[in-house]
Design a protein around this motif. Structure first.
Motif, mmCIF file in Angstrom:
data_model
loop_
_atom_site.group_PDB
_atom_site.id
_atom_site.type_symbol
_atom_site.label_atom_id
_atom_site.label_comp_id
_atom_site.label_asym_id
_atom_site.label_seq_id
_atom_site.Cartn_x
_atom_site.Cartn_y
_atom_site.Cartn_z
ATOM 1 N N ILE A 18 0.842 -1.205 0.000
ATOM 2 C CA ILE A 18 0.000 0.000 0.000
ATOM 3 C C ILE A 18 0.874 1.250 0.000
ATOM 4 O O ILE A 18 0.601 2.210 -0.730
ATOM 5 C CB ILE A 18 -0.975 -0.014 1.197
ATOM 6 C CG1 ILE A 18 -2.030 -1.103 0.979
ATOM 7 C CG2 ILE A 18 -1.635 1.347 1.391
ATOM 8 C CD1 ILE A 18 -2.932 -1.355 2.165
ATOM 9 N N GLU A 19 1.927 1.242 0.805
ATOM 10 C CA GLU A 19 2.847 2.388 0.821
ATOM 11 C C GLU A 19 3.502 2.578 -0.544
ATOM 12 O O GLU A 19 3.658 3.695 -1.027
ATOM 13 C CB GLU A 19 3.904 2.192 1.911
ATOM 14 C CG GLU A 19 3.345 2.296 3.309
ATOM 15 C CD GLU A 19 4.329 1.864 4.388
ATOM 16 O OE1 GLU A 19 5.482 1.486 4.068
ATOM 17 O OE2 GLU A 19 3.933 1.900 5.567
ATOM 18 N N GLN A 20 3.889 1.472 -1.171
ATOM 19 C CA GLN A 20 4.501 1.528 -2.503
ATOM 20 C C GLN A 20 3.502 2.082 -3.529
ATOM 21 O O GLN A 20 3.863 2.931 -4.347
ATOM 22 C CB GLN A 20 4.956 0.136 -2.922
ATOM 23 C CG GLN A 20 5.536 0.065 -4.309
ATOM 24 C CD GLN A 20 5.781 -1.378 -4.755
ATOM 25 O OE1 GLN A 20 5.746 -2.311 -3.963
ATOM 26 N NE2 GLN A 20 6.009 -1.555 -6.038
ATOM 27 N N ILE A 21 2.269 1.632 -3.475
ATOM 28 C CA ILE A 21 1.233 2.114 -4.396
ATOM 29 C C ILE A 21 1.033 3.606 -4.206
ATOM 30 O O ILE A 21 0.922 4.360 -5.182
ATOM 31 C CB ILE A 21 -0.095 1.348 -4.177
ATOM 32 C CG1 ILE A 21 0.038 -0.096 -4.659
ATOM 33 C CG2 ILE A 21 -1.254 2.045 -4.876
ATOM 34 C CD1 ILE A 21 -1.129 -0.998 -4.247
ATOM 35 N N ASP A 22 1.003 4.037 -2.957
ATOM 36 C CA ASP A 22 0.808 5.463 -2.665
ATOM 37 C C ASP A 22 1.940 6.298 -3.255
ATOM 38 O O ASP A 22 1.702 7.354 -3.859
ATOM 39 C CB ASP A 22 0.723 5.659 -1.151
ATOM 40 C CG ASP A 22 0.221 7.040 -0.770
ATOM 41 O OD1 ASP A 22 -0.593 7.608 -1.529
ATOM 42 O OD2 ASP A 22 0.621 7.544 0.303
ATOM 43 N N LYS A 23 3.179 5.821 -3.140
ATOM 44 C CA LYS A 23 4.321 6.547 -3.714
ATOM 45 C C LYS A 23 4.252 6.564 -5.239
ATOM 46 O O LYS A 23 4.540 7.579 -5.868
ATOM 47 C CB LYS A 23 5.637 5.930 -3.245
ATOM 48 C CG LYS A 23 5.954 6.221 -1.806
ATOM 49 C CD LYS A 23 7.246 5.562 -1.368
ATOM 50 C CE LYS A 23 7.463 5.800 0.119
ATOM 51 N NZ LYS A 23 8.592 5.054 0.638
ATOM 52 N N GLU A 24 3.883 5.418 -5.833
ATOM 53 C CA GLU A 24 3.761 5.354 -7.286
ATOM 54 C C GLU A 24 2.681 6.305 -7.785
ATOM 55 O O GLU A 24 2.820 6.919 -8.839
ATOM 56 C CB GLU A 24 3.430 3.921 -7.733
ATOM 57 C CG GLU A 24 4.583 2.965 -7.618
ATOM 58 C CD GLU A 24 4.183 1.527 -7.957
ATOM 59 O OE1 GLU A 24 3.036 1.304 -8.408
ATOM 60 O OE2 GLU A 24 5.028 0.636 -7.768
ATOM 61 N N LEU A 25 1.617 6.418 -7.021
ATOM 62 C CA LEU A 25 0.510 7.286 -7.404
ATOM 63 C C LEU A 25 0.927 8.749 -7.369
ATOM 64 O O LEU A 25 0.470 9.546 -8.184
ATOM 65 C CB LEU A 25 -0.682 7.036 -6.480
ATOM 66 C CG LEU A 25 -2.039 7.488 -6.968
ATOM 67 C CD1 LEU A 25 -2.384 6.815 -8.287
ATOM 68 C CD2 LEU A 25 -3.103 7.170 -5.923
#
Length: 179
Positions: free
Chosen positions: A72-79
């Motif tokens: 989830i943290e990775q997705i948030d950064k990618e977003l």
């Protein structure tokens, strides 16, 4: 995920599962190899052995929920950087994984609450504090699953907002060009 059925009697524990479960295999291997381990796991009765098996299965959920949180943290950064089809797929996969986790844990909580409350006398005696320990771990996992569900829903909404915003800019540009 995998189903595990435990049949607990005063004198034995039967564990049925379809897939290989390293947590259970580890306990049984330890009991086969050394007298000390066998005594540690089996001398306090079948309820204690059942507790050790359940505790090992519950504790094995922590690395999985940690991995979901990291995703989830990775997705948030990618977003934040850019939105891609891969990010949208990861959002969808993570949402699905959280739903699966949620459906795995939800039916177990009431049973462990009953064990903690002493409603199953055959499994309780001096075991209540042990069941409280498992329930506490499971409740922490449940809380993290719910928190992660809220986070991924917020990220999903943000993603949808960004897509709508991008679409609106494109439509405005096309409108100006065609006008």
């Amino acid at each position: 995920s995998s189903y595990v059925n435990l049949f607990v009697s005063k004198e034995y524990v039967i564990v049925l599962h379809e897939e290989e479960l390293p947590q259970i295999d580890h306990i049984f291997t330890l009991c086969q190899k050394t007298l000390h381990s066998r005594t540690e796991y089996m001398s306090k009765g079948s309820a204690f052995l059942a507790y050790k098996i359940i505790d090992a299965l519950v504790d094995d959920c922590f690395p999985v929920i940690n991995e979901i949180t990291s995703k989830i943290e990775q997705i948030d950064k990618e977003l934040e950087n850019k939105q891609s089809q891969k990010t949208l797929e990861e959002i969808s996969t993570t949402r699905r994984n959280l739903v699966v986790f949620h459906t795995m844990i939800k039916p177990i909580l009431p049973l462990l609450r009953e064990l903690e409350d002493g409603k199953h006398k055959e499994l309780n005696s001096a075991m209540q504090s042990f069941w409280s320990n498992v329930l506490d771990h499971l409740q922490k996992i449940w809380d993290r699953v719910e928190d992660n569900q809220e986070l991924i829903e917020g990220i999903s909404e943000s993603s949808e907002f960004l897509l709508r915003s991008k679409t609106n800019r494109i439509m405005a540009t096309l409108t100006i060009m065609f006008t």
